[in-house]
Design an enzyme around this catalytic site. Structure first.
Site, PDB file in Angstrom:
ATOM      1  N   LEU A  39     -32.028 -14.757  18.227  1.00  0.00           N
ATOM      2  CA  LEU A  39     -31.668 -14.096  16.974  1.00  0.00           C
ATOM      3  C   LEU A  39     -30.149 -14.114  16.916  1.00  0.00           C
ATOM      4  O   LEU A  39     -29.484 -13.834  17.917  1.00  0.00           O
ATOM      5  CB  LEU A  39     -32.147 -12.643  16.962  1.00  0.00           C
ATOM      6  CG  LEU A  39     -33.535 -12.334  16.444  1.00  0.00           C
ATOM      7  CD1 LEU A  39     -33.829 -10.849  16.585  1.00  0.00           C
ATOM      8  CD2 LEU A  39     -33.719 -12.771  15.009  1.00  0.00           C
ATOM      9  N   ASP A  40     -29.597 -14.428  15.750  1.00  0.00           N
ATOM     10  CA  ASP A  40     -28.146 -14.416  15.594  1.00  0.00           C
ATOM     11  C   ASP A  40     -27.588 -13.040  15.915  1.00  0.00           C
ATOM     12  O   ASP A  40     -28.289 -12.027  15.801  1.00  0.00           O
ATOM     13  CB  ASP A  40     -27.764 -14.768  14.152  1.00  0.00           C
ATOM     14  CG  ASP A  40     -28.174 -16.176  13.770  1.00  0.00           C
ATOM     15  OD1 ASP A  40     -28.154 -17.056  14.637  1.00  0.00           O
ATOM     16  OD2 ASP A  40     -28.522 -16.368  12.597  1.00  0.00           O
ATOM     17  N   THR A  41     -26.323 -12.996  16.245  1.00  0.00           N
ATOM     18  CA  THR A  41     -25.657 -11.738  16.567  1.00  0.00           C
ATOM     19  C   THR A  41     -25.792 -10.728  15.429  1.00  0.00           C
ATOM     20  O   THR A  41     -25.990  -9.547  15.664  1.00  0.00           O
ATOM     21  CB  THR A  41     -24.169 -11.997  16.873  1.00  0.00           C
ATOM     22  OG1 THR A  41     -24.088 -12.991  17.892  1.00  0.00           O
ATOM     23  CG2 THR A  41     -23.472 -10.739  17.349  1.00  0.00           C
ATOM     24  N   SER A  43     -28.204 -10.534  13.246  1.00  0.00           N
ATOM     25  CA  SER A  43     -29.603 -10.272  12.891  1.00  0.00           C
ATOM     26  C   SER A  43     -30.176  -9.262  13.875  1.00  0.00           C
ATOM     27  O   SER A  43     -29.690  -9.128  14.997  1.00  0.00           O
ATOM     28  CB  SER A  43     -30.422 -11.566  12.928  1.00  0.00           C
ATOM     29  OG  SER A  43     -29.949 -12.470  11.957  1.00  0.00           O
ATOM     30  N   ARG A 138     -29.799 -20.092  11.651  1.00  0.00           N
ATOM     31  CA  ARG A 138     -29.513 -19.243  10.488  1.00  0.00           C
ATOM     32  C   ARG A 138     -30.354 -19.625   9.267  1.00  0.00           C
ATOM     33  O   ARG A 138     -29.927 -19.510   8.122  1.00  0.00           O
ATOM     34  CB  ARG A 138     -28.017 -19.258  10.163  1.00  0.00           C
ATOM     35  CG  ARG A 138     -27.167 -18.763  11.333  1.00  0.00           C
ATOM     36  CD  ARG A 138     -25.692 -18.748  11.057  1.00  0.00           C
ATOM     37  NE  ARG A 138     -25.286 -17.732  10.113  1.00  0.00           N
ATOM     38  CZ  ARG A 138     -25.141 -16.438  10.362  1.00  0.00           C
ATOM     39  NH1 ARG A 138     -25.401 -15.963  11.550  1.00  0.00           N
ATOM     40  NH2 ARG A 138     -24.743 -15.604   9.426  1.00  0.00           N
TER      41      ARG A 138
END
Length: 179
Positions: A39-41, A43, A138
């Site tokens: 998971l992106d930072t 998110s 993303r």
């Protein structure tokens, strides 16, 4: 071992230390477990960690078509035409996304994000539930941006049969069994 972790905003989905952001090492005290996907930072939400390499690959590999469910707070209110575009797939960096399951939802009863999202007095927001079986970098953010409704907040709530349920941000639950 299978760990369901509610990754908070601002945490990096890795165990190695980072100079600016907290990492999984700050929350998960177990050794030899690894995230099945990322998971992106910026998110939040469900991250599965496991010590089972085959299971990790099963969850992470898009060829297995495991649905990942997200709730996204977006700028403005997308019309039906825009949602249909997302359902059919959109072009991102020259590659067409696979069809997605999309629906508008009411504002969910969730935790407050720290820091809060940016809010504009004259621009409303709305919430979407988005289910995809791939997980390009993303992807959900790029999908909503492609229809001119940038994502302000993104939370993954489910991966296949595994749900976030009532796990609070920064906390985890351990599941026993054969996965």
């Amino acid at each position: 071992m299978l760990i369901l972790f509610n990754k908070p905003y601002g945490v990096i989905s890795q165990f190695s230390r980072h100079e600016k952001y907290p990492t999984l090492k700050d929350f998960i005290p177990y050794k030899n477990v690894y995230p099945a996907g990322r998971l992106d930072t910026d998110s939040e939400g469900l991250l599965i960690l496991t010590d089972n390499g085959a299971f990790q690959n099963k969850i992470s590999n898009p060829a297995n078509k495991i649905l990942k469910t997200y709730i996204a707070q977006v700028e403005n209110i997308p019309n039906n035409y825009s949602l249909e575009k997302l359902k059919k797939g959109v072009l991102i960096k020259g590659v067409m996304t696979k069809p997605a399951l999309i629906k508008r939802i009411n504002e969910p009863d969730i935790w407050t994000r720290n820091p809060p999202i940016r809010e504009r007095k004259l621009i409303p927001t709305s919430w979407l539930e988005i289910k995809i079986s791939e997980g390009k970098n993303r992807q959900v953010r790029r999908m909503t941006a492609s229809i001119s409704h940038p994502t302000l907040r993104l939370i993954r709530t489910k991966i296949g049969e595994f749900e976030l349920n009532k796990i609070n941000p920064g906390e985890y639950s351990i599941l026993k069994g054969n996965f």
